[in-house]
Structure formats: C-alpha cells, structure tokens
Design a protein around this motif. Structure first.
Motif, PDB file in Angstrom:
ATOM      1  N   TYR A 169     -19.633  -8.330   4.546  1.00 48.02           N
ATOM      2  CA  TYR A 169     -20.316  -7.453   3.662  1.00 48.02           C
ATOM      3  C   TYR A 169     -20.942  -7.932   2.263  1.00 48.02           C
ATOM      4  N   ASN A 170     -20.068  -8.716   1.714  1.00 49.24           N
ATOM      5  CA  ASN A 170     -20.359  -9.289   0.621  1.00 49.24           C
ATOM      6  C   ASN A 170     -21.720 -10.313   0.606  1.00 49.24           C
ATOM      7  N   ALA A 171     -21.744 -11.159   1.690  1.00 50.53           N
ATOM      8  CA  ALA A 171     -22.680 -12.041   2.232  1.00 50.53           C
ATOM      9  C   ALA A 171     -24.270 -11.193   2.580  1.00 50.53           C
ATOM     10  N   ARG A 172     -23.824  -9.987   3.040  1.00 56.81           N
ATOM     11  CA  ARG A 172     -25.013  -9.044   3.306  1.00 56.81           C
ATOM     12  C   ARG A 172     -25.531  -7.924   2.065  1.00 56.81           C
ATOM     13  N   GLY A 173     -24.849  -8.224   1.142  1.00 57.65           N
ATOM     14  CA  GLY A 173     -25.206  -7.621  -0.235  1.00 57.65           C
ATOM     15  C   GLY A 173     -24.746  -6.200  -0.520  1.00 57.65           C
ATOM     16  N   ASN A 174     -23.676  -5.798   0.345  1.00 55.85           N
ATOM     17  CA  ASN A 174     -22.974  -4.655   0.253  1.00 55.85           C
ATOM     18  C   ASN A 174     -21.685  -4.472  -0.619  1.00 55.85           C
ATOM     19  N   VAL A 175     -21.873  -4.767  -1.898  1.00 53.69           N
ATOM     20  CA  VAL A 175     -20.706  -5.115  -2.575  1.00 53.69           C
ATOM     21  C   VAL A 175     -19.694  -4.011  -2.603  1.00 53.69           C
ATOM     22  N   GLN A 176     -20.037  -2.702  -2.685  1.00 49.60           N
ATOM     23  CA  GLN A 176     -19.160  -1.751  -2.772  1.00 49.60           C
ATOM     24  C   GLN A 176     -18.239  -1.867  -1.515  1.00 49.60           C
ATOM     25  N   LYS A 177     -18.702  -2.112  -0.255  1.00 53.26           N
ATOM     26  CA  LYS A 177     -17.956  -1.946   0.996  1.00 53.26           C
ATOM     27  C   LYS A 177     -17.089  -3.241   0.917  1.00 53.26           C
ATOM     28  N   ALA A 178     -17.700  -4.346   0.650  1.00 51.69           N
ATOM     29  CA  ALA A 178     -17.077  -5.711   0.378  1.00 51.69           C
ATOM     30  C   ALA A 178     -15.539  -5.351  -0.335  1.00 51.69           C
ATOM     31  N   LEU A 179     -15.710  -4.982  -1.637  1.00 51.59           N
ATOM     32  CA  LEU A 179     -14.568  -4.543  -2.399  1.00 51.59           C
ATOM     33  C   LEU A 179     -13.670  -3.532  -1.642  1.00 51.59           C
ATOM     34  N   ASP A 180     -13.900  -2.648  -1.227  1.00 49.30           N
ATOM     35  CA  ASP A 180     -13.338  -1.741  -0.443  1.00 49.30           C
ATOM     36  C   ASP A 180     -12.326  -2.456   0.630  1.00 49.30           C
ATOM     37  N   TYR A 181     -12.880  -3.228   1.387  1.00 45.73           N
ATOM     38  CA  TYR A 181     -12.155  -3.999   2.510  1.00 45.73           C
ATOM     39  C   TYR A 181     -11.379  -5.032   1.740  1.00 45.73           C
ATOM     40  N   SER A 182     -11.691  -5.676   0.779  1.00 44.75           N
ATOM     41  CA  SER A 182     -10.751  -6.621  -0.017  1.00 44.75           C
ATOM     42  C   SER A 182      -9.465  -5.887  -0.575  1.00 44.75           C
ATOM     43  N   LEU A 183      -9.867  -4.776  -1.118  1.00 42.26           N
ATOM     44  CA  LEU A 183      -8.514  -4.265  -1.771  1.00 42.26           C
ATOM     45  C   LEU A 183      -7.703  -3.739  -0.544  1.00 42.26           C
ATOM     46  N   GLN A 184      -8.274  -3.187   0.843  1.00 44.04           N
ATOM     47  CA  GLN A 184      -7.314  -3.105   1.653  1.00 44.04           C
ATOM     48  C   GLN A 184      -6.565  -4.147   1.994  1.00 44.04           C
ATOM     49  N   ALA A 185      -7.343  -5.379   2.073  1.00 43.01           N
ATOM     50  CA  ALA A 185      -6.442  -6.478   2.623  1.00 43.01           C
ATOM     51  C   ALA A 185      -5.300  -6.882   1.671  1.00 43.01           C
ATOM     52  N   LEU A 186      -5.633  -6.602   0.407  1.00 41.35           N
ATOM     53  CA  LEU A 186      -4.431  -7.024  -0.656  1.00 41.35           C
ATOM     54  C   LEU A 186      -3.241  -6.097  -0.576  1.00 41.35           C
ATOM     55  N   ARG A 187      -3.781  -4.763  -0.300  1.00 45.96           N
ATOM     56  CA  ARG A 187      -2.371  -3.815   0.087  1.00 45.96           C
ATOM     57  C   ARG A 187      -1.506  -4.257   1.126  1.00 45.96           C
ATOM     58  N   VAL A 188      -2.257  -4.705   2.272  1.00 47.25           N
ATOM     59  CA  VAL A 188      -1.367  -4.933   3.343  1.00 47.25           C
ATOM     60  C   VAL A 188      -0.710  -6.333   3.250  1.00 47.25           C
ATOM     61  N   ARG A 189      -1.321  -7.202   2.516  1.00 55.83           N
ATOM     62  CA  ARG A 189      -0.436  -8.552   2.229  1.00 55.83           C
ATOM     63  C   ARG A 189       0.645  -8.255   1.262  1.00 55.83           C
ATOM     64  N   GLN A 190       0.357  -7.363  -0.060  1.00 51.68           N
ATOM     65  CA  GLN A 190       1.529  -7.123  -0.778  1.00 51.68           C
ATOM     66  C   GLN A 190       2.737  -6.522   0.072  1.00 51.68           C
ATOM     67  N   GLN A 191       2.277  -5.641   1.165  1.00 56.16           N
ATOM     68  CA  GLN A 191       3.283  -4.883   1.735  1.00 56.16           C
ATOM     69  C   GLN A 191       4.396  -6.073   2.469  1.00 56.16           C
ATOM     70  N   LEU A 192       3.473  -7.227   2.987  1.00 52.69           N
ATOM     71  CA  LEU A 192       4.156  -8.310   3.565  1.00 52.69           C
ATOM     72  C   LEU A 192       4.760  -9.129   2.944  1.00 52.69           C
ATOM     73  N   ARG A 193       4.794  -9.126   1.772  1.00 55.60           N
ATOM     74  CA  ARG A 193       5.210 -10.135   0.468  1.00 55.60           C
ATOM     75  C   ARG A 193       4.676 -11.501   0.860  1.00 55.60           C
ATOM     76  N   ASP A 194       3.185 -11.539   1.403  1.00 54.28           N
ATOM     77  CA  ASP A 194       2.962 -13.118   1.914  1.00 54.28           C
ATOM     78  C   ASP A 194       2.287 -13.635   0.815  1.00 54.28           C
ATOM     79  N   TYR A 195       2.807 -14.407   0.092  1.00 55.30           N
ATOM     80  CA  TYR A 195       2.111 -15.253  -1.178  1.00 55.30           C
ATOM     81  C   TYR A 195       1.071 -15.802  -0.906  1.00 55.30           C
ATOM     82  N   ASN A 196       0.750 -16.612   0.237  1.00 54.19           N
ATOM     83  CA  ASN A 196      -0.224 -17.444   0.687  1.00 54.19           C
ATOM     84  C   ASN A 196      -1.463 -16.305   0.816  1.00 54.19           C
TER      85      ASN A 196
END
Length: 737
Positions: A169-196
């Motif tokens: 979405y970021n590459a296609r210029g839809n910044v708002q959707k790109a940020l929304d999906y990125s924050l969703q990914a961060l929340r899942v990774r914090q739940q897993l405690r996966d530092y990488n």
C-alpha cells in the motif's frame, strides 16, 4: 531520488531464525543417528536455523531434505524443503528462482490439502511479486493468505503478511492503509515477543515518519530497530537499519554522515551474499557521492548497482538508477549524456506498473529539454508529466472519498441496527399472534388425519382379497422367470467356453511366436561370438591389432544385444506370470525425466544428439516408479537409436483433462512408415530394425512399454513420418486426481 531508498531499505521480510551453537549442534547430533521422515524434518530445521548466518549451508540442508523427502514420498516434507530452498533464493535476490520453488511448494500444499501450508506460500509469492514491483499480483496473493493465517492462528506468518501488505500500500501511495497494516503487524509481534520481527515493524513505522518528513521521529524508530537487531545479533536487520539511518542523514543534508552508514550496510550485505540489497546499498552510496559532487565515484557505484538490478530483472529499480546516472551528467552540464540515460529510464518505467515512477521520469526528461532550450520537446514531455500527475492526484482523491464513504456507510449501518432493534418488539408480538393461529390449524389438521385414517381402514379391508389373488399370480410368474434365467445362464456358460477356447488358441499361437523370436534373436549374437572364438583359436591365422579390435567391437555389439534381449525376456516373462507388482506412488516427473536423460547421456553424446526436457517443477504422476522408469528409458533409448548424428530429442509432459498427464518423447530421426507403425506394439510381429549407427534392438521393448503403460491405467501410441522424426505419446494418471 529518495523514493527508491524509502521503498527498499526498510524491507527484510524473510523469517529470521537465529540459533545458538548448542541448538544447531544438538540437531546435527540427532541427524547423524536419524533416518526416514525424522531425518527430513531435522534437515529442514537445520536449513531454517542457518538461513541468516550461513546461507550456503541452509541451501545444502534444504536440497538434501528435498531429495530425501521425494524418495520417501513424504509430501509435507517436500513442501517444506521446496520452501527452504526458495527462501535462500529470495534472501539472495534471485526472485525468478524463488518464485519457481514457492509455486512448486504451493502446488504440493494444494495436493495434500493443507491450508496452513497453502497460506504460507501464498504469502511468500506475494513477497516475491512485491520485490519484482508487480504490486497488483503481490496484493492479490497476500490478501488470499490473510484469512487463512488468522483461521489457523499462524501469528508469525500473520505478522509478516500484514507487514508485506503495508509496504505494498505504501508503494501504491496509500499511506494511511500502509500505516494501519504496519501497526497491526507490530501488535502481533509484540504479543509474540519476537525481537527480530519487532525490529522490522520499527523500521516500517520509521518509513512512514520519513515519508511525512518527520525526520526526528523517523530517526528515533530506526535507531530503536538497530538496537533491537544488535541485541539478538541479527546482521540482516542491522544492515537494513544502517541503510535507513543513512537515508535520514541524506534528508538532513549530511551526506558525509550518510556515507559511513551506507558503507557499513554494504559490507554486511556482501557478507550475507544478498545481491539485491548489495545493489540497493551501491545505489545509496552513489547518491551520497553525488551530493558531495564526487561524480566519478557516484557513477561507478550507480553502474555497479545497475548491473545487479538488470541481472535480477528488476525494471523499476533499474529505471531509477539510470535516472540517477543521468542526473549526475546533468549537474556537470553534459545534457546529451543526461538525456540518453533519462530516455533509457523512461522506456523501462513504461514497462512497469508504477505510475508514480513513470510520472517522475516524464518530469526528469522535460527538465533536461528545458536545460537544452528545446521548448517544443519540453512542453511535450511536461504535458505527459502533468496529465499523469493529475491522474494520480485524482486517484488519491478517489481513495480518500472511498474511505469517507466507508465511514459514512459504517455510521449508516449503526443507525439501521438501532432501527432494527426497535422493530423487533413489534415482530415478537406478530409472531405470538401467528403462533396462536398455527396451533388452531394444527388441531384442525389432526382431526382431518384421524377421519382419513378411518376411511383408509375401510378401503384396505375391501382390497385385501384382491391382493391375495395378485400374490398367487405373482408366484406363478416368478417360477416362470426362474426357468428363463436358468436357460440364460446355460447359454452364457456355452459362450464363455467358446471364448475361452479362442483365447487359449491365441495364447498358444503367441507363445509359439515368442519362442520363435527367442530362437531367431539368440542365434545371431551367439553365432557371431562362436565364430570369433573359432577364428581366434585357429593356429593358422595371424591377425593384426586393428583386425582383432574390429572383430571384438562387432562381438561386443552382439553380446550387448543379447544382454538387452535377455533382460527384456525376463521382464516379459515376469509380467506374463504376474511376478511384477503394480505399486503406484507419487513420482516427481521433473526428476524422473532428468534421471533418464542422465542414464542415457553417454549414448546421446556418442552421436552428438541434444536432449531437452520440458517438464514443469510442480507436476507429479501417480504411477509405479519402476514401470514408468522402464518406459521412459526404453522410449528415449529408441529415440537415440533412430536419430542421426547432431539430431534433437525432446521429452515433454503436460497436464490433460480428467486428471491425466501426457508424456511425449519426440525425435528428429528417420521416422516410421505407416505399415511398420502397425507392427510396433504386437508380440506376434516381432518388429525391429537397425538404428542409424547400426544399433540392434530386441523387438520386445515396445511390447513391454505398452503392457506397463496399460497397467498404470494409461495408453501409448505413436505419430511418425518417414524422414521427419517420430513422437511417442503415453498417458499416465496425475497425482492427487
């Protein structure tokens, strides 16, 4: 200029599995004592563990796992091994090979109907298409995988997929959707405690701040990502963060600081042998040198990056680098060279689906014509730029309007829900009224049923006597039918006796012909061998070395034909006595074709014959492996035999309707006449002819081929014209049909 850096530097999608020495040593110790399916699993685990730190070893373990899993017909292990080999090529920027292995793994996942496996490789294919700049396909595959990851609780894969969608979405210029999906990914990774994985998301969020030109926030997230990657010794993550920090310094007008970070990132990517990221780092260094007015050093780095991007067939990045080379010449007032490189970049941009890139290339070309005082050409390309720029702005406005419309629809749905709740009370009252009416109707129906039952009893009593008469008539009819069936069975037995007598007579005639073949084909090589020994044992003859060699070669050919005949006779006799067991299994047709070619490569090389196999990597047959190998070997051997010097042979395999595969062995040989084609597959005719180099056959090979193909539920036939070559076809079931 910085658009390319923003889109690529923050990306490191492949899973990072860093294992301690004790973990890998433990796996290696267990591997040494393991076998079968467990050994495949351990090889796949080691391939994953070495994926980042020692990529070459990861590839070796993955290939070993694939070979053993294929041999064991361990389908889940085959899919995992294909994925591990594909990961190696993905991490090293060889996207064509990565796509090939991921597609094969996806096909195997569908064959065994494992949705978690299917979801993983849909995501991986989406990643490859992202790197290739084909965003529509990337988004399609990634969205297919998303609900499957959630359904099967694949949290790690879900986070990776959300991150991929964010970048698309970021590459296609839809910044708002790109940020929304990125924050969703961060929340899942914090739940897993996966530092990488947390480091990846921090890089991604830093990218969004960079696009908004919030450099302090961007730098803060990149530095946090760098610290997190250093904490777990993730070299790939360290290199990406270094590149991103360098990009911030470039934005701040400090190319000297950026240069140090870019050089460190380049050094790490070269250690990891990641060709794509090496190219990105070289391009970054070129930009830094360009900002420092060190034009020759800038162009050297740009040209090195361009060579790697072209090798990887990445048109979008190649276009951007060509534009940067053109810019370096423009800054030195060399407008002719600048125009040349920008026009090359423009042509490449037209071949991609990146409209923003094409818009930027039109603008760059227009600026060069402006510097050259060519107003007509300037206006032409500026109009192209302006039209595309307006279209992209219109598209962005449409996206914003669509988002507003979605919010409006959501609010509208909420109000409608409240109205539905208000109406529900009225509906409950109406249902109570209908329930009362329904109960009254049920009582009426019950009374009607009771009255009907009484009438039915009278009717039944009346017809009972008629039924007794019908039963007696039926008994007599049944006895007549039994007599008729007895006569029919006697007639059938007589017909079977006649048929058996005919088959027995035909079998005896075939066996007589078979023994005639044995007598005829054994006589010739044995006579040659006896004559040779007789000549050599004669005391009155003296032979030269050349004469002895010539006689020995002829005798060797006779013995080789004798050996082939005896082998085919053994196969035929075992088949006739039922000693050859039909044991179907999954057979990887690509491997079967390559093994057959390797087995007969010396014969082909002696006649300078070129053999090509056109077999897909995701095609599996369901057949007896030994019978299929015999058929392929025999058909290829015949093709070599009847193909002259410098000829060509091709093995093809295509998927047909109704779950069948069609295999074709085609040659450019001498061909077969129509009357001889009719003799090929029958034992009674014993048809054989010498090859183009006087090779001899046994006359039994194609008979066995026909029998083995038919045992595997297929059929075999030939198409041929004299002096135009032959095409031997046979069909065989597709695995999973």
């Amino acid at each position: 200029m910085l658009r390319l850096l923003f889109l690529t530097l923050a990306l490191f999608f492949s899973s990072v599995l860093l294992a301690s020495p004790s973990q890998t040593d433990s796996l290696k110790q267990e591997l040494a004592a393991s076998h079968g399916v467990r050994k495949v699993d351990l090889l796949n685990q080691l391939s994953e563990k070495y994926r980042v730190k020692v990529p070459a070893e990861a590839l070796t373990y993955g290939q070993q796992a694939l070979q053993l899993a294929t041999k064991l017909r361990y389908e889940a292990g085959i899919a995992e091994a294909l994925g591990n080999v594909g990961e190696y090529y993905l991490n090293n920027g060889n996207y064509d090979e990565a796509l090939r292995y991921f597609r094969s793994a996806l096909a195997m996942g569908k064959t065994i109907n494992k949705k978690p496996v299917i979801a993983v490789f849909l995501s991986k294919i989406g990643v490859v298409y992202y790197f290739l700049g084909e965003y529509k396909e990337a988004l399609e595959y990634s969205h297919q995988a998303l609900p499957m990851h959630r359904e099967h609780n694949q949290l790690q894969e879900l986070a990776d997929n959300l991150s991929v969608i964010s970048y698309i979405y970021n590459a296609r210029g839809n910044v708002q959707k790109a940020l929304d999906y990125s924050l969703q990914a961060l929340r899942v990774r914090q739940q897993l405690r996966d530092y990488n994985e947390i480091a990846k998301s921090l890089n991604s969020i830093g990218d969004f701040y960079l696009k908004q030109n919030n450099l302090s926030k961007s730098l803060e997230n990149y530095r946090q990502s760098l610290a997190t990657s250093r904490k777990v010794d993730n070299k790939r993550g360290i290199a990406f963060s270094m590149n991103n920090i360098g990009t911030v310094y470039m934005r701040q007008g400090e190319p000297g600081h950026a240069l140090r970070y870019y050089q460190t990132a380049l050094h790490i990517h070269r250690q990891l042998d990641n060709q794509f990221q090496v190219a990105v780092s070289l391009n970054n260094l070129g930009n830094a040198y360009l900002s420092l007015d060190r034009y020759e050093q800038a162009r050297r780095n740009f040209e090195s990056a361009l060579g790697l991007f072209q090798k990887l067939r990445n048109k979008q990045h190649s276009a951007t680098v060509l534009s940067q080379i053109g810019k370096s010449y423009l800054e030195q007032q060399q407008t002719g060279k600048a125009l040349k490189y920008h026009m090359q970049a423009l042509e490449l941009a037209k071949a991609t689906d990146s409209q923003p890139l094409l818009r930027d290339m039109y603008k760059a070309v227009a600026d060069i014509y402006l510097a050259m005082n060519q107003s007509q050409e300037f206006m032409k390309y500026y109009r192209y730029y302006e039209a595309l720029h307006n279209a992209l702005e219109l598209e962005q406005n449409k996206i914003k309007i669509a988002e507003m419309q979605a919010a409006f629809e959501e609010e509208k749905s909420r109000k409608e829900l409240e109205e539905i709740k208000a109406d529900r009370k009225i509906q409950v009252m109406e249902l109570d009224r209908q329930k009362t009416i329904r109960n009254f109707l049920l009582v009426c129906i019950a009374l009607s049923v009771a009255f009907s039952a009484v009438l039915f009893s009278f009717y039944r009593l009346k017809n009972r006597s008629n039924e007794q008469l019908k039963e007696q008539h039926a008994i007599i009819s049944h006895q007549n039918e039994e007599l008729s069936q007895i006569n029919t069975r006697l007639n059938t037995l007589n017909e079977k006796l006649v048929s058996s007598e005919a088959e027995l007579r035909k079998s005896n005639e075939t066996k007589d012909k078979f023994f005639s073949i044995i007598a005829h084909d054994l006589r010739s090589p044995l006579a040659t061998f006896t004559a040779f020994l007789s000549v050599l044992s004669g005391k009155d003859h003296a032979f030269t070395t050349e004469q002895i060699t010539e006689i020995a070669i002829g005798t060797e050919k006779s013995l080789r034909n004798l050996s082939a005949l005896l082998n085919n006779l053994l196969q035929w006799s075992q088949s006739q006595m039922g000693h050859i067991r039909y044991d179907p299994e999954a057979v990887w047709m690509y491997e079967a074709a390559q093994q057959t070619i390797s087995l007969l490569s010396d014969e082909a090389r002696n006649k300078d014959i070129h053999i090509q196999a056109t077999v897909g990597h995701d095609v599996f047959a369901y057949a007896d492996r030994n019978m299929l190998s015999f058929v392929l070997r025999n058909l290829l051997s015949n093709a070599i035999k009847f193909t002259p010097q410098d000829g060509r042979i091709c093995i093809e395999c295509t998927v047909q309707a109704e779950g069948m595969l069609q295999v074709v062995v085609a040659d450019s040989g001498v061909g077969i006449s129509p009357e001889n084609i009719l003799k090929l597959f029958g034992l009674a005719s014993s048809f054989t002819t010498p090859g183009t180099a006087d090779e001899r056959g046994t006359g039994l090979g194609l008979v066995l081929c026909k029998e083995f193909v038919e045992k595997n539920k297929g059929r075999i036939w030939v198409e041929s014209k004299v002096n135009e070559g032959s095409r031997f076809h046979f069909t065989i079931p597709k695995y999973g049909s």
